[in-house]
Design a protein around this motif. Sequence first.
Motif, PDB file in Angstrom:
ATOM      1  N   SER A  28       0.919  -1.077  -0.052  1.00  0.00           N
ATOM      2  CA  SER A  28      -0.014  -0.036   0.214  1.00  0.00           C
ATOM      3  C   SER A  28       0.993   1.290   0.021  1.00  0.00           C
ATOM      4  CB  SER A  28      -0.800  -0.104   1.218  1.00  0.00           C
ATOM      5  OG  SER A  28      -0.344  -0.028   2.453  1.00  0.00           O
ATOM      6  N   LYS A  29       2.427   1.216  -0.345  1.00  0.00           N
ATOM      7  CA  LYS A  29       2.815   2.331  -0.270  1.00  0.00           C
ATOM      8  C   LYS A  29       3.751   2.555  -1.580  1.00  0.00           C
ATOM      9  CE  LYS A  29       4.475   2.163   4.614  1.00  0.00           C
ATOM     10  NZ  LYS A  29       3.207   2.636   5.229  1.00  0.00           N
ATOM     11  N   ASP A  30       3.196   1.817  -2.688  1.00  0.00           N
ATOM     12  CA  ASP A  30       3.647   1.807  -3.849  1.00  0.00           C
ATOM     13  C   ASP A  30       3.234   2.852  -4.791  1.00  0.00           C
ATOM     14  OD1 ASP A  30       4.762   1.207  -6.571  1.00  0.00           O
ATOM     15  OD2 ASP A  30       4.344  -0.811  -6.599  1.00  0.00           O
ATOM     16  N   ILE A  31       3.779   3.833  -5.095  1.00  0.00           N
ATOM     17  CA  ILE A  31       3.263   4.985  -5.724  1.00  0.00           C
ATOM     18  C   ILE A  31       3.099   4.520  -7.170  1.00  0.00           C
ATOM     19  CG2 ILE A  31       3.672   7.377  -6.566  1.00  0.00           C
ATOM     20  CD1 ILE A  31       3.240   7.492  -3.603  1.00  0.00           C
ATOM     21  N   GLU A  32       4.079   3.806  -7.766  1.00  0.00           N
ATOM     22  CA  GLU A  32       3.901   3.388  -9.100  1.00  0.00           C
ATOM     23  C   GLU A  32       2.465   2.866  -9.219  1.00  0.00           C
ATOM     24  OE1 GLU A  32       6.275   2.044 -12.774  1.00  0.00           O
ATOM     25  OE2 GLU A  32       7.258   1.537 -10.805  1.00  0.00           O
ATOM     26  N   ILE A  72      -1.879   9.002  -3.129  1.00  0.00           N
ATOM     27  CA  ILE A  72      -0.642   9.080  -3.487  1.00  0.00           C
ATOM     28  C   ILE A  72      -0.274  10.408  -2.588  1.00  0.00           C
ATOM     29  CG2 ILE A  72       0.716  10.308  -5.645  1.00  0.00           C
ATOM     30  CD1 ILE A  72      -1.156   8.630  -7.145  1.00  0.00           C
ATOM     31  N   LEU A  73      -0.902  11.326  -2.548  1.00  0.00           N
ATOM     32  CA  LEU A  73      -0.512  12.846  -1.708  1.00  0.00           C
ATOM     33  C   LEU A  73      -0.257  12.573  -0.271  1.00  0.00           C
ATOM     34  CD1 LEU A  73      -2.741  15.479  -3.586  1.00  0.00           C
ATOM     35  CD2 LEU A  73      -0.124  15.039  -3.852  1.00  0.00           C
ATOM     36  N   LYS A  74      -0.858  11.550   0.237  1.00  0.00           N
ATOM     37  CA  LYS A  74      -0.593  11.257   1.705  1.00  0.00           C
ATOM     38  C   LYS A  74       0.925  10.468   1.841  1.00  0.00           C
ATOM     39  CE  LYS A  74      -5.312  10.437   3.357  1.00  0.00           C
ATOM     40  NZ  LYS A  74      -6.186   9.618   3.948  1.00  0.00           N
ATOM     41  N   LEU A  75       1.158   9.702   0.853  1.00  0.00           N
ATOM     42  CA  LEU A  75       2.413   8.947   0.803  1.00  0.00           C
ATOM     43  C   LEU A  75       3.599  10.026   0.381  1.00  0.00           C
ATOM     44  CD1 LEU A  75       1.358   5.574  -0.556  1.00  0.00           C
ATOM     45  CD2 LEU A  75       2.199   6.051   1.835  1.00  0.00           C
ATOM     46  N   GLN A  76       3.123  10.927  -0.716  1.00  0.00           N
ATOM     47  CA  GLN A  76       4.200  11.745  -1.232  1.00  0.00           C
ATOM     48  C   GLN A  76       3.461  13.124  -1.218  1.00  0.00           C
ATOM     49  OE1 GLN A  76       5.474  10.590  -5.464  1.00  0.00           O
ATOM     50  NE2 GLN A  76       7.300   9.632  -4.446  1.00  0.00           N
ATOM     51  N   PRO A  77       3.652  14.053  -0.213  1.00  0.00           N
ATOM     52  CA  PRO A  77       2.893  15.179  -0.134  1.00  0.00           C
ATOM     53  C   PRO A  77       3.448  16.097  -1.572  1.00  0.00           C
ATOM     54  CG  PRO A  77       3.452  14.459   1.940  1.00  0.00           C
ATOM     55  CD  PRO A  77       4.203  13.583   1.026  1.00  0.00           C
ATOM     56  N   ASN A 117       4.007  15.442  -4.508  1.00  0.00           N
ATOM     57  CA  ASN A 117       3.885  14.882  -5.760  1.00  0.00           C
ATOM     58  C   ASN A 117       2.883  15.820  -6.812  1.00  0.00           C
ATOM     59  OD1 ASN A 117       2.699  13.282  -7.979  1.00  0.00           O
ATOM     60  ND2 ASN A 117       3.260  11.517  -7.012  1.00  0.00           N
ATOM     61  N   SER A 118       3.595  16.675  -7.558  1.00  0.00           N
ATOM     62  CA  SER A 118       2.724  17.803  -8.366  1.00  0.00           C
ATOM     63  C   SER A 118       1.675  17.133  -9.340  1.00  0.00           C
ATOM     64  CB  SER A 118       3.759  18.556  -8.905  1.00  0.00           C
ATOM     65  OG  SER A 118       4.440  18.042  -9.729  1.00  0.00           O
ATOM     66  N   GLU A 119       2.027  16.091  -9.739  1.00  0.00           N
ATOM     67  CA  GLU A 119       1.202  15.576 -11.015  1.00  0.00           C
ATOM     68  C   GLU A 119      -0.116  14.793 -10.053  1.00  0.00           C
ATOM     69  OE1 GLU A 119       1.314  11.746 -14.009  1.00  0.00           O
ATOM     70  OE2 GLU A 119       3.192  12.133 -12.929  1.00  0.00           O
ATOM     71  N   ALA A 120       0.008  14.342  -8.961  1.00  0.00           N
ATOM     72  CA  ALA A 120      -1.241  13.968  -8.446  1.00  0.00           C
ATOM     73  C   ALA A 120      -1.864  15.352  -7.822  1.00  0.00           C
ATOM     74  CB  ALA A 120      -0.775  13.014  -7.153  1.00  0.00           C
ATOM     75  N   ALA A 121      -1.204  15.961  -7.449  1.00  0.00           N
ATOM     76  CA  ALA A 121      -1.968  17.276  -7.068  1.00  0.00           C
ATOM     77  C   ALA A 121      -2.750  17.962  -7.892  1.00  0.00           C
ATOM     78  CB  ALA A 121      -0.966  18.193  -6.080  1.00  0.00           C
ATOM     79  N   ASP A 122      -2.094  18.065  -9.042  1.00  0.00           N
ATOM     80  CA  ASP A 122      -2.762  18.943 -10.381  1.00  0.00           C
ATOM     81  C   ASP A 122      -3.958  18.024 -10.769  1.00  0.00           C
ATOM     82  OD1 ASP A 122      -0.719  20.769 -10.177  1.00  0.00           O
ATOM     83  OD2 ASP A 122       0.453  20.069 -11.950  1.00  0.00           O
TER      84      ASP A 122
END
Length: 119
Positions: A70-74, A99-104, A106-111
């Motif tokens: 559950s920590k795999d961003i890909e 994704i943003l919880k794991l990688q705050p 991450n601009s792609e996910a945020a956008d």
Amino acid sequence: MVGLFNYPKRRLKKLIKEGEYDEAIALGESLESDYSDDHDFMFIMGSVYFIVDDPKQALPFFEKAFRLNSKDIETLTLKTNIHLALQQKDQAIECCSLILKLQPNNSEAADLLEELETL
């Protein structure tokens, strides 16, 4: 000498790399019960279905891969793309949030999240 068939995941990756998607899918389906708890296998199978543009078949593999890691961003990124292809906006939003919880940063996910929330 050890053959490729002693390493089925390696054989599966080789088939995909060579563009032998139908053969890779057939091999993967024959191996699925043996590798049902293997994150990499589930990710590979989801990916091959994604490559052949079959999001409905890909989704269960990515969901299982995510349950196994559950920590795999890909995996989450590809799962997001699958939900988008299936026009499942709420699930895509959920993936972006994870994704943003794991990688705050991450601009792609945020956008994408911002874009989905305005639709």
